[in-house]
Design an enzyme around this catalytic site. Sequence first.
Site, PDB file in Angstrom:
ATOM      1  N   GLU A  82       0.801  -1.224   0.000  1.00  0.00           N
ATOM      2  CA  GLU A  82       0.000   0.000   0.000  1.00  0.00           C
ATOM      3  C   GLU A  82       0.835   1.276   0.000  1.00  0.00           C
ATOM      4  O   GLU A  82       0.304   2.365  -0.208  1.00  0.00           O
ATOM      5  CB  GLU A  82      -0.924  -0.004   1.225  1.00  0.00           C
ATOM      6  CG  GLU A  82      -2.039  -1.042   1.124  1.00  0.00           C
ATOM      7  CD  GLU A  82      -2.941  -1.060   2.345  1.00  0.00           C
ATOM      8  OE1 GLU A  82      -2.499  -0.603   3.419  1.00  0.00           O
ATOM      9  OE2 GLU A  82      -4.080  -1.525   2.226  1.00  0.00           O
ATOM     10  N   GLU A 117       8.328 -21.894   6.658  1.00  0.00           N
ATOM     11  CA  GLU A 117       8.048 -21.291   7.965  1.00  0.00           C
ATOM     12  C   GLU A 117       8.915 -21.907   9.053  1.00  0.00           C
ATOM     13  O   GLU A 117       9.293 -21.249  10.022  1.00  0.00           O
ATOM     14  CB  GLU A 117       6.573 -21.470   8.312  1.00  0.00           C
ATOM     15  CG  GLU A 117       6.185 -20.925   9.663  1.00  0.00           C
ATOM     16  CD  GLU A 117       4.693 -21.011   9.930  1.00  0.00           C
ATOM     17  OE1 GLU A 117       4.304 -20.956  11.111  1.00  0.00           O
ATOM     18  OE2 GLU A 117       3.922 -21.122   8.956  1.00  0.00           O
TER      19      GLU A 117
END
Length: 284
Positions: A82, A117
């Site tokens: 963003e 992960e």
Amino acid sequence: MKEFQKLTEYPSLYNHLEKKTAGEILTEINAEDHKVADAVHAAIPQITRLVEQLVPRMRKGGRLFYMGAGTSGRLGVLDASEIPPTYGMPQGRVIGLIAGGDTALRADTAEPAGANEDMEQSGWEELKACRITSLDTVVGIAASGTTPYVIGTLRRCREEGILTASIACNPGAPVSQVAEIPIEVVTGPEYVTGSTRMKAGTAQKLVLNMISTATMIGLGRVEDNRMVHMQLTNKKLIDRGARMIAESTGLPYDEACEWLRLYGSVSRAVEVFKESRLSGNKDL
């Protein structure tokens, strides 16, 4: 040695959720959400410390990296994505990396996402591919504070002299032990036990908003309270930009639209307008 206790995994304060009405469920979720803002408020000193070190590094060309897995990783990618449209920053100045890559943005079930992960070195390899430097800053995001992908990355970054911070939702989290600036937003048990996409995710998003917004303001991407460098990608934003110019210059709306079209950003249009008036050139 005492085992680390994850408050985020503690049993919910609410029982028999399946027997409640929709209104009861929503009211109780909202009651829990009210606790998040206070938890974030308690972490403002640590967030401040990060921003105060991050801004001068980015002024010198440094980048901000967010690293995480699952929901935490997605939130980092979201915040990073963003920044260019909101503040007109070039692509690549704020980067979000998630364990498992783009596939993991939409699903945790993909094998590479789960495997990465749990691999302490995979995050560092990704940073090396981005040509990480000592001017860059790495923020590891992990609700539990135990994610190997994040912990391993931050540990290696510190060894290499790179500024590190962490965002966790458990007190005394392992990730906090390896970050130079640990940010702990203690949100407690989730409404649905262990569902850290709820309060923990909300808290992380609020912290990321604060970090990126305060940093962009510090870098001069906001004037007064306006996003004067935003990308003009649709009619709504073009209208907003024209109104900003009109308010700043006193120009009629239609003329402000023309200035915006001519100079491409609110900041540049207002700057040129003011320079032209100071020089006495009113033909511009």
